[in-house]
Design a protein around this motif. Structure first.
Motif, PDB file in Angstrom:
ATOM      1  N   PRO A 140      -7.692   2.242  -0.895  1.00 46.94           N
ATOM      2  CA  PRO A 140      -8.149   3.491  -0.264  1.00 46.94           C
ATOM      3  C   PRO A 140      -9.534   3.889  -0.751  1.00 46.94           C
TER       4      PRO A 140
ATOM      5  N   LEU B 275       2.068   6.829  -6.988  1.00 50.72           N
ATOM      6  CA  LEU B 275       1.041   7.769  -7.451  1.00 50.72           C
ATOM      7  C   LEU B 275       1.403   9.211  -7.092  1.00 50.72           C
ATOM      8  N   VAL B 276       2.116   9.400  -5.990  1.00 51.98           N
ATOM      9  CA  VAL B 276       2.602  10.738  -5.652  1.00 51.98           C
ATOM     10  C   VAL B 276       3.593  11.218  -6.710  1.00 51.98           C
TER      11      VAL B 276
ATOM     12  N   ARG C 160      -7.150  12.974 -13.977  1.00 52.46           N
ATOM     13  CA  ARG C 160      -6.184  13.973 -13.517  1.00 52.46           C
ATOM     14  C   ARG C 160      -6.477  15.329 -14.132  1.00 52.46           C
TER      15      ARG C 160
ATOM     16  N   TRP D  95       1.080   4.180  -2.896  1.00 51.89           N
ATOM     17  CA  TRP D  95       0.928   5.591  -2.549  1.00 51.89           C
ATOM     18  C   TRP D  95       2.087   6.400  -3.106  1.00 51.89           C
TER      19      TRP D  95
ATOM     20  N   ALA E 140      -8.469   8.357  -4.422  1.00 51.15           N
ATOM     21  CA  ALA E 140      -7.248   7.543  -4.336  1.00 51.15           C
ATOM     22  C   ALA E 140      -7.548   6.093  -4.686  1.00 51.15           C
TER      23      ALA E 140
ATOM     24  N   GLU F  48       0.834  -1.211   0.000  1.00 50.10           N
ATOM     25  CA  GLU F  48       0.000   0.000   0.000  1.00 50.10           C
ATOM     26  C   GLU F  48       0.864   1.255   0.000  1.00 50.10           C
TER      27      GLU F  48
ATOM     28  N   LYS G 241      -7.988   5.644  -8.406  1.00 51.21           N
ATOM     29  CA  LYS G 241      -6.693   5.596  -9.084  1.00 51.21           C
ATOM     30  C   LYS G 241      -6.082   4.203  -8.983  1.00 51.21           C
ATOM     31  N   HIS G 242      -6.181   3.582  -7.803  1.00 48.78           N
ATOM     32  CA  HIS G 242      -5.671   2.224  -7.634  1.00 48.78           C
ATOM     33  C   HIS G 242      -6.334   1.277  -8.626  1.00 48.78           C
TER      34      HIS G 242
END
Length: 729
Positions: free
Chosen positions: A297, A260-261, A320, A257, A301, A253, A304-305
């Motif tokens: 999440p 994606l950041v 986006r 994260w 979020a 996880e 997006k996953h």
């Protein structure tokens, strides 16, 4: 035994490194050491480390003969560390005051393998944001230790090396070290948590994590950001080696994260690389996804996953784009609500200014004049300072360049004969600013000036800074006078070159004015004249001031106090002349911001006291003077080029440095004797301390540090780089 070894790698952090080192060495804990590693930095970082090592035996400076990167540089420091714990602190961050007291107490009480500490993000606009410590640990664990499997939420703390202290023997036993490449923190921080038997958490802000406006890796686009994938591969290899399968969901996880950041940050992944990076993230998702599932999440979020898992790049990209468009709409709407309508009736002057601005915009649509250079100094006060020296060198070395000066109407009469000029505010002024290829100034041009493609802006500055400047003034608001920092940065972003006289100035300007300009550390052009002036010229200048051969000429040139606009240092010219004796001549020059004191000198001082505030060229006064008396003015750095006595008269030093802020402790590192009261100033001249061996040594040290580049060719170097394209940077 040394409790904490600080490892401070340094690469292009010269503007911040002193603050970092000072924050460590000022901690009230004795059993520490600092190992500074110069990673073959092209700036002055290595010299700063060596300087600190020379004066503090707790500091060790290591110079690498090639650039190895942040991770390997940290390993070099780790190999030299002798402390029980190692704290890797980046050279552009700094510790909070006295934090090491509580850190040391917790280390001694619990003896953890890893101790996590809190931090804040210190932004360049002087705002701070808290870390996720309070979210991850709503109830602080206190003085206990645990294994990661007992508190897996610990992985949600930022994965940097500087927010944790690690037991050195634990690192030696596990063989954990930093890997090369970007994102090296990832493959160090998570494996240390996975391998540790005793993890501690100290709910205390210890680190100010500097968010730089320019120069940070996180604000640099390019393929190097793909290094993040290999760093996470190392984490999973360590997880497999340790058999910590129960922690795979938490690590997975966190990996997603992080990916994606990075993907969502336009300062890192440009549009041309975004589809490829997304594809790699999708592959990573399939490769490392826990077989028994993981937590997805909520909200955007989670969406997006799911899009990554399905490999749906177009939908991900559209999401986006829609999100960014929504932010823009909200920002514009908010601005519309705050809009203040202009008055119905516009004054004649305002209307004229609007017409001229429109004229400048029209001129900007015309071609750039390839051989036109526009010069200005001190808010159009006239022909002076570094721009004047560059102009003179350009006339000699680049005669094809047409130089035009901007000057106020009331200052036209001060221009030397033959200097082409335009009057500020006229159509010719706006046309010159719009069409010039080169713009050279020692302050910023107005906000109305726009940077055109193909034009070159040169900021020459007008002194080596004692007092803090630019963004650093945010910490000292009394001296900032309501400064518009956003506007300042827009002006700084126009610079192509920043001319500096020494490494110290370069370091301070980089932190005060962070932007993408190139630094020309070549000496100050205006000081060329101090180096090349002949004895005959000095005699002529003295004669113009009615100074005879045997007279001692003293120039008194204090700076202004923005926070105390009516303040004048206590100074009695009559008593000072008495201390000088019958052959003394006193030149008094107030700062150009000051209202001039027009009172006539007392009868006993007439002929021996001159107000030279309006003298057009301060360099002439330097050449004519035998001694300089100043306080916090940059005049001391220029005058030191002459290798003549300098006296620091600082009656309000304690108040000045606390309210205005300073970069240099001129009382501790002066160019000569220091007087804190007027009586002490008189004693300096009466006692002969002015030319004592101590004064000579202080001036020599000062000159070595600040005047090494002043060889009489600084203006030539600027011209060769800026006008002739000879690469000096």
């Amino acid at each position: 035994m040394t409790l904490v070894s600080f490892v401070v790698p340094a690469f292009r952090v010269q503007g911040y490194l002193r603050e970092c080192l000072d924050s460590i060495l000022a901690q009230p804990v004795a059993d520490i050491e600092v190992i500074g590693v110069d990673d073959c930095s092209p700036d002055g970082s290595g010299d700063i480390l060596a300087e600190y090592a020379d004066r503090d035996d707790r500091v060790t400076a290591v110079r690498l003969d090639r650039n190895v990167g942040l991770g390997p540089a940290r390993n070099v420091g780790l190999d030299r560390a002798v402390g029980e714990y190692v704290w890797f602190v980046d050279g552009d961050d700094w510790l909070t005051a006295d934090c090491l007291v509580e850190v040391a107490a917790r280390l001694r009480e619990t003896r953890p393998d890893v101790l996590l500490v809190d931090h804040v993000r210190a932004h360049w606009d002087d705002t701070v944001t808290r870390s996720a410590m309070a979210e991850v640990f709503p109830i602080p664990p206190g003085p206990v230790t645990f294994r990661l499997v007992e508190r897996p939420e610990t992985v949600k703390l930022l994965h940097t090396a500087w927010n944790r202290l690690v037991r050195r023997q634990f690192l030696a036993d596990t063989g954990l070290r930093f890997a090369p490449g970007w994102y090296e923190d990832v493959s160090f921080s998570y494996p240390t948590l996975l391998a540790a038997d005793r993890i501690g958490v100290l709910d205390l802000v210890c680190v100010n994590y500097r968010q730089r406006r320019a120069g940070a890796i996180t604000r640099t686009r390019g393929e190097r950001h793909f290094d993040v994938f290999e760093q996470w591969h190392r984490v999973f290899r360590e997880l497999d080696r340790l058999g910590a399968e129960e922690l795979r969901p938490a690590i997975f996880e966190r990996m997603m994260w992080h990916y994606l950041v990075v993907l969502g940050n336009g300062d890192r992944i440009g549009p041309e690389l975004r589809p490829t990076f997304f594809s790699r993230v999708a592959i990573e998702h399939a490769r490392f996804r826990p077989p028994d599932g993981h937590r997805v999440p909520a909200g955007v979020a989670g969406l997006k996953h799911r899009l990554v898992a399905a490999g749906r790049w177009r939908t991900f990209s559209a999401l986006r784009t829609a999100s960014r468009a929504g932010e823009t709409v909200r920002r514009v709407a908010g601005g519309a609500r705050r809009r203040v309508l202009p008055p119905a009736r516009v004054g004649v002057r305002r209307a004229r200014d609007a017409v001229l601005r429109q004229y400048q915009r029209a001129e900007r649509r015309r071609p750039v004049e390839e051989n036109l250079a526009v010069y200005a100094a001190y808010w159009y006060r006239g022909y002076a300072c570094n721009p004047a020296a560059v102009y003179e060198a350009a006339r000699r070395l680049a005669p094809q360049v047409r130089g035009v000066w901007i000057v106020r109407r009331d200052r036209v009469h001060t221009l030397p004969e033959g200097v082409e000029y335009v009057v500020a505010g006229t159509p010719a002024y706006h046309r010159a600013l719009a069409r010039a290829r080169w713009l050279i100034n020692n302050v910023n041009f107005p906000d109305s000036v726009r940077k055109r493609p193909g034009t070159v802006h040169v900021q020459t500055h007008h002194g080596t800074p004692v007092k803090v400047m630019g963004l650093d003034q945010q910490r000292y608001p009394l001296g900032a006078g309501g400064m518009d920092y956003a506007g300042l940065l827009r002006r700084v972003d126009r610079w192509d070159y920043s001319v500096t006289s020494n490494s110290f100035s370069t370091q301070m300007w980089e932190r005060a004015y962070p932007a993408g300009y190139a630094t020309l550390e070549v000496g100050y052009p205006r000081n060329d004249r101090l180096v090349t002036a002949s004895p005959e010229e000095v005699l002529r200048l003295r004669a113009e001031l009615d100074a005879g051969l045997g007279e001692q000429v003293v120039l008194y040139a204090p700076t202004h106090r923005e926070h105390l606009p009516r303040y004048r240092p206590p100074f009695d010219p009559e008593r000072f002349l008495d201390a000088l004796g019958p052959t003394g001549l006193l030149l008094m020059r107030s700062h150009y911001f000051h209202d001039r004191d027009r009172r006539l000198p007392p009868p006993t001082a007439r002929g021996r006291l001159l107000d030279v505030s309006a003298h057009p060229r301060v360099e002439d006064l330097y050449l004519a003077a035998d001694v300089l008396v100043t306080d916090y003015s940059s005049a001391m750095f220029d005058y030191a080029v002459l290798d003549r006595p300098i006296v620091i008269y600082a009656p309000d030093w304690d108040a000045y440095r606390l309210t205005r802020g300073v970069y240099l402790d001129i009382v501790a590192e002066p160019p000569g004797p220091v007087a804190r009261t007027f009586t002490e100033l008189l004693d300096v001249f009466r006692s002969g301390a002015l030319r004592s061996p101590d004064a000579e040594r202080a001036r020599a040290r000062f000159r070595e540090r600040f005047c090494a580049l002043e060889d009489g060719r600084a203006a030539e170097r600027v011209v060769r780089q800026v006008f002739l394209g000879e690469n000096l940077v």
